[in-house]
Scaffold this active site. Structure first.
Site, short mmCIF file in Angstrom:
data_model
loop_
_atom_site.label_atom_id
_atom_site.label_comp_id
_atom_site.label_asym_id
_atom_site.label_seq_id
_atom_site.Cartn_x
_atom_site.Cartn_y
_atom_site.Cartn_z
N LEU A 94 0.87 -1.18 0.00
CA LEU A 94 0.00 0.00 0.00
C LEU A 94 0.91 1.23 0.00
CD1 LEU A 94 -2.72 -1.16 2.57
CD2 LEU A 94 -2.62 -1.53 0.09
N ASP A 95 1.16 1.73 -1.19
CA ASP A 95 2.15 2.79 -1.38
C ASP A 95 1.62 4.13 -0.89
OD1 ASP A 95 4.73 3.58 -2.67
OD2 ASP A 95 3.39 4.84 -3.85
#
Length: 456
Positions: A94-95
């Site tokens: 989850l950037d």
């Protein structure tokens, strides 16, 4: 969302439902409370079929933020999440998740809604794809970073962002005290939820984040680190503060060149210094992540920066196979030394139960500011490994009585045996050792050219 993506193109054309997929803001709105990771404008003006609109762009004008407050957007993204799993993804990153949710008048980072979305994704994956791991990427100070473990109901894995700059600072200054204090603090303060761990790394396709140094080093020391990196050909990317001032956000440089010297280092010494940092990273509690350009000891790609106009291109060089083979195949070059030794080091590491992510870790104080020292221990096998690294350029003496119940027998890194009843170990400049008090694990045993010396 990419500016070129069909969703955004449909937004520009006013097509339903995409006309509500992005965040429009009146440019006169007071957004001074928003925490920024960049110095670029927060809002970007775009021409739509409804006239000029200003859309939220946290990172750049070609990356448009999605409106997760719109249920249709959230459902679309959950569908995409499941599509990745359907195609075999085992770890979902989850950037920059911290900036997901916006609420005017708040910092728009780490909002409660962000944590709720992470929990939702975790519960969804646990239900339909058990064993799929959630990895959060939040380049922020340590305490904020680890908040994404939640109560064991958010991320399985969190990037260990403070490690890279602290380790670099230690090896450039020859003083490991801030790193050792931090290692002690995370052991005392971070009681990780079950089945969670850190992702340890020193380099990635991005720069070396420096916000994670906040509160860990003095301002003077931080400035010296910035100067050291720029003296080695690095660049500094900034972020804009609420007062309008720009401050460093990340250091753009290959980790290998960051550990060189402005006037150059002999290839073997440069390789030794770099590999020593990697030996520390690989040994710490957590899961190690090795960036491709660390494996190949890639130098700074200043041509790439000039060609693209992006500072991060300095650490994203693309090779042809012929170029790569020439780089790592040249005997006695630092790239050849690093590539060969790194592969051997990885093979050694994977054979050690004490390097399992769940194996215990504790700092071992040795009374020398240049030495990094900690113990890993696997309860099931009983294996113990005492990791010691000399962050300084000069020889140091390690008093083995610092760990009284540990009888060092061998160095797993070099494969060298130690004589019994020795009270002192001499470490050459930038040398790292993985000491064991049991039999050496099976695997490729080769005495390194940078062996260890013992002294009574």
């Amino acid at each position: 969302c990419s500016r070129q993506h069909p969703w955004f193109q449909a937004y520009l054309a006013g097509e339903t439902p995409y006309d509500e997929y992005f965040i429009e803001i009146d440019p006169d709105t007071d957004l001074s409370a928003v925490v920024r990771p960049r110095s670029s404008p927060l809002l970007t003006s775009v021409e739509t079929n409804r006239g000029v609109r200003h859309v939220w762009t946290t990172f750049s004008d070609d990356q448009i933020d999605l409106n997760y407050a719109n249920p249709a957007v959230l459902m679309e993204m959950l569908s995409i999440l499941l599509e990745y799993v359907q195609h075999g993804a085992r770890i979902i990153r989850l950037d920059a998740i911290a900036y997901l949710w916006k609420r005017i008048g708040t910092p728009c980072i780490h909002l409660p809604e962000v944590h709720l979305v992470v929990k939702l994704m975790r519960r969804l994956l646990d239900a339909v794809a058990p064993g799929t791991l959630v990895l959060t990427e939040t380049n922020v100070p340590h305490k904020e970073n680890i908040s994404y473990f939640g109560d064991g109901d958010e991320a399985h894995i969190v990037y260990q962002f403070s490690l890279a700059p602290l380790l670099l600072d230690a090896y450039l200054s020859g003083d490991a005290q801030p790193l050792m204090r931090w290692l002690q603090e995370i052991r005392e303060d971070d009681s990780l939820p079950p089945k969670t761990t850190f992702l340890n790394f020193t380099a990635s396709h991005d720069g070396i984040g420096v916000r994670p140094l906040e509160g860990l080093v003095s301002e003077d020391r931080f400035e010296r680190l910035i100067q050291a990196v720029t003296a080695r050909g690095g660049l500094v990317s900034t972020r804009r503060n609420s007062d309008g001032a720009d401050t460093p956000y990340e250091l753009n440089i290959t980790y290998f060149d960051a550990l060189g010297e402005p006037d150059g280092l002999a290839p073997d010494r440069h390789a030794r210094r770099f590999l020593s940092t990697q030996a520390v990273m690989l040994a710490l509690r957590g899961i190690p992540a090795v960036y491709f350009h660390s494996l190949t000891a890639t130098p700074n790609d200043r041509d790439g920066v000039q060609r693209t106009g992006h500072a991060r291109a300095i650490n994203r060089r693309r090779f042809t196979r012929k170029e790569l083979e020439g780089l790592v195949g040249k005997v006695d070059s630092p790239q050849h030394i690093v590539f060969s030794e790194y592969k051997r080091m990885l093979a050694r590491r994977t054979a050690q139960p004490a390097f399992h992510p769940d194996a215990a870790q504790r700092v071992v104080e040795v009374g020398d500011p240049a030495l990094i020292s900690f113990l890993r221990e696997d309860a099931a096998s009983g294996q113990r490994i005492w990791v010691v690294a000399n962050a300084g350029a000069h020889e140091r003496r390690l008093d083995l009585s610092a760990l009284p119940d540990f009888q060092a027998r061998a160095d797993l890194l070099s494969g060298a045996a130690l004589e019994s009843n020795r009270g002192e170990l001499t470490l050459s400049g930038w040398q790292a050792v993985w000491l064991t008090d049991g039999d050496t694990a099976s695997g490729p045993a080769k005495t390194s050219e940078h062996g260890i010396t013992t002294k009574r």
